[in-house]
Design a protein around this motif. Structure first.
Motif: not given
Length: 156
Positions: A34-40, A124-132
């Motif tokens: 999750g941190t990687q998803a928003v760290e930028e 949303h990209n993180f959620y979609n990938e995690a729950l795909k």
């Protein structure tokens, strides 16, 4: 003949251990990935959770630190430092409550709103990938079971 209740109890204990270990692993993975998803965008998962809580329409005028603490299920002590950093970075504002002048509320600042909007796509990209691999019904079931687990744990 073996005692079936003992065998069943052993199996239940084993399943319980595996479930909670998986939950621990999922929490650690959420923190890391999750941190990687928003760290930028320079946001930690803890900041993400506070910004998300304060972005809800029903708290657009802010919420008390006590209410925020209860909503996020974190101690006020843990929240205080986090809120100070968010305020220092201009992402939240603290204001005196109009209902009770002795009380203070926290809310997203204009800059916090902008950041929250920018976070939407990576989140949303993180959620979609995690729950795909989970169906809509699977996701609803997860919510149901996590809610039951959290409710039971809060009673301990």
């Amino acid at each position: 003949m073996p005692d079936l209740s003992t065998a069943k109890n052993h199996a239940i204990h084993e399943i319980n251990n595996r479930l909670f270990f998986r939950l621990f692993q999922v929490a650690n993975t959420l923190h890391t990935k999750g941190t990687q998803a928003v760290e930028e965008l320079g946001v930690t998962t803890q900041q993400w959770s506070v910004l998300g809580a304060l972005s809800r329409p029903q708290v657009k005028d802010g919420m008390s630190i006590g209410d925020l603490s209860r909503f996020l299920l974190v101690s006020r002590q843990n929240l205080t430092g986090l809120l100070s950093r968010l305020e220092r970075d201009g992402l939240i504002e603290r204001a005196t409550s109009e209902d009770d002048r002795r009380s203070r509320k926290v809310k997203l600042s204009a800059q916090g709103q902008i950041l929250w909007t920018r976070l939407q796509e990576p989140i949303h990209n993180f959620y979609n990938e995690a729950l795909k691999d989970l169906s809509f019904d699977d996701r609803l079931a997860f919510i149901h079971y996590f809610t039951k687990l959290q409710t039971n744990m809060s009673r301990l």
